[in-house]
Design a protein around this motif. Structure first.
Motif, mmCIF file in Angstrom:
data_model
loop_
_atom_site.group_PDB
_atom_site.id
_atom_site.type_symbol
_atom_site.label_atom_id
_atom_site.label_comp_id
_atom_site.label_asym_id
_atom_site.label_seq_id
_atom_site.Cartn_x
_atom_site.Cartn_y
_atom_site.Cartn_z
ATOM 1 N N ALA A 150 0.848 -1.211 0.000
ATOM 2 C CA ALA A 150 0.000 0.000 0.000
ATOM 3 C C ALA A 150 0.873 1.245 0.000
ATOM 4 N N ARG A 151 1.971 1.197 0.783
ATOM 5 C CA ARG A 151 2.890 2.357 0.815
ATOM 6 C C ARG A 151 3.492 2.594 -0.574
ATOM 7 N N ASP A 152 3.901 1.490 -1.232
ATOM 8 C CA ASP A 152 4.481 1.654 -2.574
ATOM 9 C C ASP A 152 3.466 2.235 -3.546
ATOM 10 N N MET A 153 2.185 2.045 -3.234
ATOM 11 C CA MET A 153 1.148 2.579 -4.123
ATOM 12 C C MET A 153 0.693 3.972 -3.686
ATOM 13 N N GLY A 154 1.392 4.539 -2.681
ATOM 14 C CA GLY A 154 1.124 5.955 -2.373
ATOM 15 C C GLY A 154 0.693 6.249 -0.945
ATOM 16 N N ALA A 155 0.266 5.244 -0.194
ATOM 17 C CA ALA A 155 -0.190 5.520 1.175
ATOM 18 C C ALA A 155 1.010 5.835 2.070
ATOM 19 N N THR A 156 0.751 6.533 3.173
ATOM 20 C CA THR A 156 1.796 6.767 4.177
ATOM 21 C C THR A 156 1.718 5.641 5.203
ATOM 22 N N LEU A 157 2.891 5.085 5.552
ATOM 23 C CA LEU A 157 2.898 3.947 6.483
ATOM 24 C C LEU A 157 3.667 4.313 7.750
ATOM 25 N N LYS A 158 3.031 4.130 8.895
ATOM 26 C CA LYS A 158 3.677 4.340 10.206
ATOM 27 C C LYS A 158 3.500 3.067 11.012
ATOM 28 N N SER A 159 4.386 2.861 11.989
ATOM 29 C CA SER A 159 4.127 1.734 12.873
ATOM 30 C C SER A 159 4.122 2.218 14.311
ATOM 31 N N PHE A 160 3.458 1.467 15.173
ATOM 32 C CA PHE A 160 3.449 1.836 16.598
ATOM 33 C C PHE A 160 3.884 0.638 17.426
ATOM 34 N N ARG A 161 4.466 0.946 18.603
ATOM 35 C CA ARG A 161 4.978 -0.126 19.462
ATOM 36 C C ARG A 161 3.836 -1.040 19.871
ATOM 37 N N HIS A 162 4.140 -2.343 19.907
ATOM 38 C CA HIS A 162 3.081 -3.323 20.080
ATOM 39 C C HIS A 162 2.171 -2.987 21.255
ATOM 40 N N ASP A 163 0.898 -2.817 20.930
ATOM 41 C CA ASP A 163 -0.152 -2.636 21.937
ATOM 42 C C ASP A 163 0.066 -1.403 22.807
ATOM 43 N N GLU A 164 0.930 -0.467 22.366
ATOM 44 C CA GLU A 164 1.162 0.742 23.175
ATOM 45 C C GLU A 164 0.256 1.850 22.671
ATOM 46 N N LEU A 165 -0.840 1.997 23.395
ATOM 47 C CA LEU A 165 -1.894 2.865 22.881
ATOM 48 C C LEU A 165 -1.541 4.339 22.975
ATOM 49 N N ALA A 166 -0.680 4.688 23.939
ATOM 50 C CA ALA A 166 -0.275 6.098 24.032
ATOM 51 C C ALA A 166 0.498 6.462 22.765
ATOM 52 N N ASP A 167 1.350 5.532 22.322
ATOM 53 C CA ASP A 167 2.125 5.749 21.095
ATOM 54 C C ASP A 167 1.174 5.894 19.898
ATOM 55 N N LEU A 168 0.211 4.981 19.834
ATOM 56 C CA LEU A 168 -0.748 5.028 18.718
ATOM 57 C C LEU A 168 -1.545 6.336 18.753
ATOM 58 N N GLU A 169 -2.009 6.708 19.944
ATOM 59 C CA GLU A 169 -2.849 7.910 20.015
ATOM 60 C C GLU A 169 -2.046 9.157 19.634
ATOM 61 N N ALA A 170 -0.787 9.212 20.110
ATOM 62 C CA ALA A 170 0.047 10.379 19.764
ATOM 63 C C ALA A 170 0.177 10.471 18.238
ATOM 64 N N GLN A 171 0.367 9.335 17.609
ATOM 65 C CA GLN A 171 0.536 9.358 16.144
ATOM 66 C C GLN A 171 -0.774 9.719 15.439
ATOM 67 N N LEU A 172 -1.884 9.220 15.993
ATOM 68 C CA LEU A 172 -3.183 9.574 15.391
ATOM 69 C C LEU A 172 -3.424 11.077 15.497
ATOM 70 N N GLN A 173 -3.031 11.643 16.671
ATOM 71 C CA GLN A 173 -3.234 13.096 16.879
ATOM 72 C C GLN A 173 -2.380 13.916 15.921
#
Ligand code: PLP
Length: 427
Positions: A150-173
């Motif tokens: 999907a990234r090669d087709m144009g999407a932006t790809l990020k990853s977050f530390r396994h099950d670390e929701l604070a990390d995920l939320e910060a990235q979503l924000q």
């Protein structure tokens, strides 16, 4: 003329994945051939082994009703539809999709041959240049591959530390102005059997208008709705979303029949309006070959068996799993299984220890999955046992005793084994 294959090996195939190549070459127990089978006993290299390496959780690969249904189905439909799904599909597909949607409680389902084909077809289909994907770092490799495509087709790809929701939320924000936000996770981790904090991840996805893509390859058929103290897996085996009673808003639920249902088929559960569009966007629906007729039939009949006796099969599976975990703990064998899912990994650490432990178990007549670096992080190698409802109590006891002797022998041979506290791990 140059030997292009030698050149390919020297420049590309040889160096690529050299650590895996080295592991497979050193480990005598990878890439074996089974020559006979009797119940859950399997003959490998001339030796009969109690098999704790398959993921046939409900034991339906050996179920008489399932096996008997195949021949009449083949007589009617032949062995293989051989149409791409976009061209035509036997009605068995529709029956399976309806039956799956009913079991799951989703509006609709779309069946394809494997979860791998779904991952590389669906994740790019759900995204474009105005999309951002957040992938859990521990998500299964096929989902990483789908995300990278999907990234090669144009999407932006990020990853977050396994099950670390604070990390995920910060990235979503922090994420800018994307039209689609896709969070990709596994429902059950394939090394530890653990489930992520699904209620909170789902809440986050809903708060930030993201779509949550859940790959429940292992959970489907094992865990389900209404878990109780007596039945921690819950009922009906209808997957991790029902297990946590979350509803399907914002969720694309992906799972397959190749583990609990011992059949080659997989599916996307989603609203009908999404399914209609997926048919024109998922490459593996448009051009890939179909599920073989035998697997469509074993999937359908497997779901019937699930209606009639699935909870009883899961009770047996749960009993075996609890026995193994209790015995491991009592005997100082380190496992971090905290939810009694039938993936019970004994942590032995370094790749060398995994290979030696696997050999000792093999000599004892036990077959487990060897998860060693680089398949898992450096010191997180495990001897992974996946009991199934088709194992016997005697085989389970054999596994426990053999694992204890193996640990003892490993210590005597000077291998350093991790202590017995819980460990982090990735799949
Ligand atoms: C979490 C997970 N996803 C996907 C797969 C691949 O599934 P399939 O064989 O249907 O492609 C596996 C296989 O082990 C898995 O564990």
């Amino acid at each position: 003329m140059a030997d292009v294959f030698d050149q390919l090996i020297d420049t590309t195939l040889g160096p690529k994945n050299a650590v895996v190549q080295d592991l497979v070459a050193r480990g005598q127990l990878y890439d074996r051939v089974a020559t006979d089978i009797d119940g859950r006993m399997v003959k490998v290299d001339g030796k009969w082994l109690a098999d704790f390496a398959s993921c046939n959780y409900l034991g339906l690969d050996l179920n008489d009703k399932v096996i008997r249904a195949v021949e009449p189905g083949l007589k009617k439909w032949g062995t293989h539809p051989s149409w791409a799904r976009l061209a035509c599909s036997p009605v068995l597909y529709e029956e399976l999709e309806q039956k799956l949607a009913a079991v799951l409680g989703t509006e609709d389902c779309l069946v394809l041959p494997t979860i791998s084909l779904i991952a590389i077809g669906l994740i790019p289909a759900l995204t474009n240049k105005k999309s951002i994907i957040f992938a859990d770092k521990f998500v299964h490799k096929v989902n990483h591959d789908g995300c990278r495509l999907a990234r090669d087709m144009g999407a932006t790809l990020k990853s977050f530390r396994h099950d670390e929701l604070a990390d995920l939320e910060a990235q979503l924000q922090q994420a800018g102005d994307y039209e689609t936000r896709l969070i990709v996770i596994d429902g059950v981790l394939s090394v530890t059997g653990r489930t992520p904090n699904l209620p909170d991840i789902t809440a986050l996805a809903r708060k930030y208008d993201a779509i949550l893509y859940i790959d429940d390859a292992h959970g489907f058929g094992v865990i389900g709705e209404r878990p109780t103290a007596e039945r921690p897996y819950g009922h009906r085996g209808n997957g991790v979303v029902r297990h946590f009673d979350l509803g399907y808003d914002n969720i694309i639920y992906v799972a397959g029949m190749s583990k609990a249902y011992s059949s080659l088929a997989a599916f996307i559960a989603c609203p009908t309006k999404i399914k209609t569009l997926l048919k024109c966007n998922v490459t593996s629906y448009i051009v890939s070959g179909p599920v073989p007729v035998a697997s469509l039939i074993t999937s359908l009949v497997g779901l019937e068996v699930n209606d009639d006796e699935g909870d009883a099969l899961r009770d047996r599976l749960f009993g075996y799993t609890a026995d193994i975990i209790d015995a491991y703990r009592a005997r100082g064998i380190r496992t971090d299984n905290d939810n009694l899912f039938p993936i019970v990994s004994a942590y032995v650490g370094a790749a060398e220890t995994v290979l030696r432990g696997g050999q000792l178990l093999f000599d004892e007549g036990i077959y487990v999955t060897l998860q060693a670096y680089p398949l898992v992080p450096q010191d997180k190698g495990v001897l992974r046992a996946t009991p199934t409802a088709a194992n016997t109590q005697k085989e389970v006891q054999h596994l426990i005793d053999a694992m204890e002797r193996t640990h003892h022998a490993l210590r005597q041979e000077g291998f350093a084994l991790p202590g017995s506290s819980a460990a982090e791990s990735s799949n």
